[in-house]
Design a protein around this motif. Structure first.
Motif, PDB file in Angstrom:
ATOM      1  N   ARG A 259       0.483  -1.713   0.421  1.00  0.00           N
ATOM      2  CA  ARG A 259       0.327  -0.030  -0.229  1.00  0.00           C
ATOM      3  C   ARG A 259       1.076   1.247   0.247  1.00  0.00           C
ATOM      4  NH1 ARG A 259      -5.518  -0.323   1.132  1.00  0.00           N
ATOM      5  NH2 ARG A 259      -5.735   1.328   0.330  1.00  0.00           N
TER       6      ARG A 259
ATOM      7  N   SER B 284       1.382   4.722  -2.825  1.00  0.00           N
ATOM      8  CA  SER B 284       0.332   5.238  -2.255  1.00  0.00           C
ATOM      9  C   SER B 284       1.527   6.823  -3.014  1.00  0.00           C
ATOM     10  CB  SER B 284       0.619   5.737  -0.805  1.00  0.00           C
ATOM     11  OG  SER B 284       1.277   5.291  -0.215  1.00  0.00           O
TER      12      SER B 284
ATOM     13  N   ASN C 122      -0.182   9.681   3.472  1.00  0.00           N
ATOM     14  CA  ASN C 122      -0.913   9.516   3.416  1.00  0.00           C
ATOM     15  C   ASN C 122      -1.034   8.153   2.599  1.00  0.00           C
ATOM     16  OD1 ASN C 122      -0.111  10.793   1.225  1.00  0.00           O
ATOM     17  ND2 ASN C 122      -0.986  11.254   0.380  1.00  0.00           N
ATOM     18  N   PHE C 123      -0.169   7.053   3.217  1.00  0.00           N
ATOM     19  CA  PHE C 123       0.763   6.001   2.666  1.00  0.00           C
ATOM     20  C   PHE C 123       0.058   4.467   2.371  1.00  0.00           C
ATOM     21  CE2 PHE C 123       0.537   3.992   6.572  1.00  0.00           C
ATOM     22  CZ  PHE C 123       1.242   4.308   7.341  1.00  0.00           C
TER      23      PHE C 123
ATOM     24  N   GLU D 163      -3.365   5.702   1.099  1.00  0.00           N
ATOM     25  CA  GLU D 163      -4.369   6.258  -0.359  1.00  0.00           C
ATOM     26  C   GLU D 163      -4.238   5.575  -1.168  1.00  0.00           C
ATOM     27  OE1 GLU D 163      -4.014  10.635  -1.527  1.00  0.00           O
ATOM     28  OE2 GLU D 163      -5.570   9.747  -3.213  1.00  0.00           O
ATOM     29  N   THR D 164      -5.396   4.686  -2.446  1.00  0.00           N
ATOM     30  CA  THR D 164      -5.208   3.457  -3.574  1.00  0.00           C
ATOM     31  C   THR D 164      -4.374   4.833  -4.740  1.00  0.00           C
ATOM     32  OG1 THR D 164      -7.233   4.211  -3.865  1.00  0.00           O
ATOM     33  CG2 THR D 164      -6.970   2.839  -2.404  1.00  0.00           C
TER      34      THR D 164
END
Lengths: 320, 253
Positions: A178, A182, B114-115, B117-118
């Motif tokens: 993720r 990101s 914001n790690f 967020e897709t």
């Protein structure tokens, strides 16, 4: 973009490998417990890749986070409670505060200066563990007498430890994927590519570097803590520079910046050290050294890059 | 109204005075060029404007906000972007990723954790980045790694990268340096096109064809001092400029 949004496949593959490992690993000659150790080092290498592979910052100080976390976990299990949850929480808090402070001090520099500074900090902790803190750390003998770790009444032994580590590894791999896809991950890759331009694009590069360092240290912290849960003993070598050195070798062997690569590198190195070293005898380190050199010279992208090249060749053959 | 105010700026390197009491103003919405012979202090001045170098004396303000005490990323967040002499891009990343970075920086500010967020959440940013690539004519190469571009295309990409952060003031350090004639002409065209959107530009340039083709106002630097200022026609006939700069070229020709 469609490519980057497809992150379920790697997670699925990783989960399948990890959950089935205890069934097929013995057929490869792996002894009981080696699979757990491989997973712990894979977590360590995965976090290291988020720093080295994404920002390009080569830390020689990750042994400090691994070792400090192991000592805190061991001391908590020994003096506070044999329940692993408070021990893990304490190790995360203590180690991340230290990582944050080291990050603030070292990330002002880059390249070799950063590497040397991180190495110096790690060696400071190693030396302190062997001298001024030896009443707590056990000095050269390491921290012994740790009771069997428990998880709310469940003894952390054999398969229980394996599946506990496996669940954490899957969760941390999911987190790493993720992060990599990101906006935060894009900024980290931009740091590696051209941090000067990034600064002139309105991005506070230093803050991103500090957080990447802390996130990477978080993986090292979890790995250090799990190592004590797996084997209730803390060796002073955990803090030694050679622990960081192992991590660098694993990353280079597997493929820096690929997430999967350093984990494969970790598996390869531990398998080599514990299984293949038997027929090779005392010369196993020499053979490993030669393999390392060959990889660096002929396959600088590591195993993952090798697999990609092979796949490309096979596809080209099929098409022709 | 002045968007950029440079007041009595001095900068010394050891015993060498690179800038001496430099004062000038840039009006909003104009193209203002800084010219001068080699070693005149043009790049030093541009570096002071973007926070890369600290001025020893004087002040620089953008819309009344002092720029002398803040870092490059804060200057960018105020609405100032810079095109470097050697194209500064992200070579190992795709063109689309190159341009999405400033779009994200404009959306999220200088830092956001914001790690989770897709890529789906970034869809709008990617679509704006595509628009910017379209603007500079690089849309067909969006998935190519930036390092494989020609120098002219790298410059176009850098322009797209700067435009993507929607700057109010664009600083360009010799935007046509090292370019072939046709690439220079394309860049002039591109800068004209961008200018029709009302953005203020400060251009440091050696090539007089570029300067006179684009500028509305010109400041001339020589030995760290402003020796003349005016419209292109005024500068062309200015005796001090002919002596310090154009004169040399005419003699050479």
């Amino acid at each position: 973009m469609s490519k980057s949004s497809n992150y379920l496949m790697p997670i699925f593959i990783f989960t399948a490998i990890v959950l089935t490992m205890p069934f097929w690993f013995p057929f490869l000659g792996g002894y009981e417990g080696l699979d757990t150790k491989i997973l712990i080092w894979a977590i360590f290498a995965l976090g290291f890749d988020l720093l080295l592979g994404y920002t390009g910052y080569l830390s020689f100080g990750h042994a400090a986070f691994f070792g400090i976390s192991a000592y805190v976990t061991g001391l908590m299990l020994l003096h506070f409670s044999s329940n692993i949850i408070p021990a893990m929480i304490a190790s995360v808090i203590v180690t991340l505060i230290i990582a944050f402070l080291i990050g603030l001090l070292t990330l002002k520099r880059s390249g070799i200066y950063f590497s040397i500074l991180t190495l110096a900090f790690a060696e400071m902790f190693h030396s302190a563990a062997l001298s001024m803190f030896q009443d707590w750390t056990g000095g050269d003998n390491g921290l012994t007498g740790i009771p069997t770790p428990m998880l709310f009444g469940l003894k952390m032994q054999e398969m229980t430890v394996y599946y506990f580590v496996a669940i954490i590894a899957i969760a941390l791999f999911y987190l790493a994927i993720r992060i990599s896809r990101s906006p935060f991950g894009i900024m980290l890759r931009a740091i590696k590519s051209n941090q000067h331009r990034l600064e002139f694009t309105g991005v506070n590069v230093f803050k991103y570097k500090v957080f990447a360092f802390v996130i990477s240290a978080f993986y090292a912290t979890i790995a250090g803590s799990l190592m004590v849960i797996y084997e209730p003993y803390v060796a002073s070598e955990f803090l030694d520079w050679s622990t960081s050195g192992h991590l660098v070798i694993m990353s280079v062997l597997g493929g820096v910046g690929t997430l999967f690569g350093p984990m494969i590198g970790a598996a390869f190195m531990l398998y080599f050290e514990n299984v293949l070293s038997v027929p090779l005898g005392e010369q196993w380190l020499l053979v490993l050294g030669i393999i390392f050199m060959l990889i660096v010279i002929f396959l600088p992208g590591g195993f993952v890059d090798g697999a990609r090249k092979l796949k490309r060749k096979l596809t080209a053959k099929e098409n022709s | 109204m002045a968007i950029l105010d440079v007041h009595n700026v001095s900068k010394n390197f050891g015993g060498l005075a690179a800038l001496k009491d430099v004062t000038f103003q840039v009006e909003e919405g104009t193209i203002h060029s800084l010219i001068g012979p080699n070693g005149a202090g043009k790049s030093t001045l541009l570096n002071v404007l973007t926070g890369l170098l600290a001025a020893d004396e004087g002040r620089v303000s953008y819309k009344g906000t002092p720029l002398t005490e803040i870092s490059p990323h804060e200057i960018n967040q105020l609405g100032i972007a810079k095109v470097f002499q050697t194209p500064a891009i992200f070579p190992e990343m795709s063109l689309l990723e190159n341009v999405v970075i400033p779009v994200l920086a404009a959306r999220d500010g200088d830092f956001k954790l914001n790690f989770m967020e897709t890529p789906k959440g970034m869809a709008e940013c990617y679509s704006y980045a595509e628009e910017m690539l379209n603007e500079v004519g690089l849309q067909d190469d969006r998935n190519k790694e930036a390092r494989f571009l020609s120098r002219g295309d790298k410059r176009r990409l850098e322009l797209a990268l700067c435009l993507a952060s929607k700057p109010k003031l664009l600083l360009l350090d010799e935007p046509t340096a090292g370019m072939a004639r046709h690439e220079t002409e394309q860049t002039i065209e591109l800068l004209r096109k961008i200018h029709s959107k009302g953005m203020t530009k400060v251009i440091v340039e050696h090539d007089m064809n570029v300067v006179f083709a684009l500028s509305e106002r010109i400041s001339v630097l020589a030995q760290g001092q402003i020796i003349a200022e005016g419209s292109p026609d005024e500068i062309k006939g200015h005796p001090k400029v002919i002596e310090a700069y154009l004169g040399e070229e005419q003699e050479e020709a």
